[in-house]
Design an enzyme around this catalytic site. Structure first.
Site, mmCIF file in Angstrom:
data_model
loop_
_atom_site.group_PDB
_atom_site.id
_atom_site.type_symbol
_atom_site.label_atom_id
_atom_site.label_comp_id
_atom_site.label_asym_id
_atom_site.label_seq_id
_atom_site.Cartn_x
_atom_site.Cartn_y
_atom_site.Cartn_z
ATOM 1 N N ASP A 57 -35.170 21.310 4.253
ATOM 2 C CA ASP A 57 -34.874 20.730 4.620
ATOM 3 C C ASP A 57 -36.505 19.632 5.201
ATOM 4 O O ASP A 57 -36.637 20.861 5.974
ATOM 5 C CB ASP A 57 -33.618 20.544 5.719
ATOM 6 C CG ASP A 57 -32.074 20.492 4.432
ATOM 7 O OD1 ASP A 57 -32.403 20.678 3.477
ATOM 8 O OD2 ASP A 57 -31.377 19.684 5.135
ATOM 9 N N HIS A 202 -35.165 25.594 6.017
ATOM 10 C CA HIS A 202 -36.218 24.244 6.981
ATOM 11 C C HIS A 202 -38.317 24.829 6.858
ATOM 12 O O HIS A 202 -38.217 25.717 6.800
ATOM 13 C CB HIS A 202 -35.927 23.908 8.449
ATOM 14 C CG HIS A 202 -34.285 23.215 8.219
ATOM 15 N ND1 HIS A 202 -32.866 24.115 8.523
ATOM 16 C CD2 HIS A 202 -34.076 22.205 8.888
ATOM 17 C CE1 HIS A 202 -32.248 23.880 9.270
ATOM 18 N NE2 HIS A 202 -32.403 22.425 8.748
HETATM 19 ZN ZN ZN Z 1 -32.774 17.591 8.384
#
Ligand code: ZN
Length: 250
Positions: A57, A202
């Site tokens: 993400d 991430h």
């Molecule tokens: Zn996010």
């Protein structure tokens, strides 16, 4: 006396029902939105096959996304990246690199708001604004969406369905955004790994976040899990393993 006993038994049974009803409900549906909207939401693939999906993400950026891409290339693994519109606008070349290297792109809104705090229209605006950024950077149109913080509700999910999007959650949170060491990230994955898992990681973050542990953990975890018989798939690929996937996607 008898009345007292009856009252006591009654109170205990009421208490038990009160305590166990939510417990049973949680057990029966770990991912209630997937149970309720199996064509629109996925948190994990319901399968016994050793398939797994890596998702990243909040990218793209120039600090960590290239490191993650290098590791994925090294191990010939394809993943899914949920991109943030503001960052696609800033680093269109990195977004294009992700796409060119065969990874799947998803929409993660433009500004990263908590969508459950605002209207359905706001979610629409966020999705469309980011859709345009992703399209202009990569010439690719995605129908995958991940809500910031995973925050969704019935109305938002129904709207995703109307828009033809698949909402994507996760079943393993690496918590790498806390700038964890590669050892801690690896442990978070290994403690929870299961067939059909969708792993949340991430590839970019706030400048105070150190995500170097993410790329390092990946470099070790990918060969380890491959040896355990796991195959790494993208979200559209793993969705086909989900027993609830619509027939046309199988
Ligand atoms: Zn996010």
């Amino acid at each position: 006396m008898l009345f007292g006993r009856l009252l006591k038994a009654c109170l205990i049974s009421m208490l038990c029902v009160g305590l166990f009803t939510p417990f049973v409900f949680v057990q029966a549906s770990t991912y209630p939105l997937q149970t309720k909207y199996p064509d629109i939401m996925i948190y994990k693939a319901n399968t016994k096959q050793k398939v797994i999906a890596l998702t990243f993400d909040d990218g793209p950026d120039r600090r960590f996304t290239p490191q993650v891409l290098d590791v994925l290339n090294k191990h010939r693994v394809k993943a899914t990246f949920f991109l943030l519109g503001t960052r696609v606008h800033e680093y269109p070349d990195v977004a294009k690199r992700i796409h060119n290297e065969g990874h799947v792109l998803g929409n993660h809104t433009y500004w990263h708001p908590q969508l459950t705090n605002s209207s359905v229209n706001n979610m629409l605006w966020e999705i469309e604004k980011n859709e345009k950024e992703i399209k202009s950077a990569t010439n690719f149109e995605t129908k995958l969406f991940r809500a910031p913080y995973g925050a969704l509700n019935d109305n938002l999910v129904k709207e995703l369905g109307e828009l033809g999007y698949l909402g994507v959650g996760w079943s393993i949170d690496t918590e790498d955004w806390k700038s964890l060491s590669s050892k801690e990230i690896k442990q978070n994955i290994l403690n929870n790994v299961h067939p059909g898992a969708i792993i949340l990681m991430h590839s970019a973050g706030h400048w105070t976040q150190d995500l170097s542990g993410t790329a390092k953990a990946l470099d070790e975890i990918i060969p380890y899990l491959k040896k355990q018989g796991y195959e790494f798939l993208t979200i559209p690929e793993i969705f086909k393993y989900n027993m609830h996937a619509p027939e046309e996607m199988k």
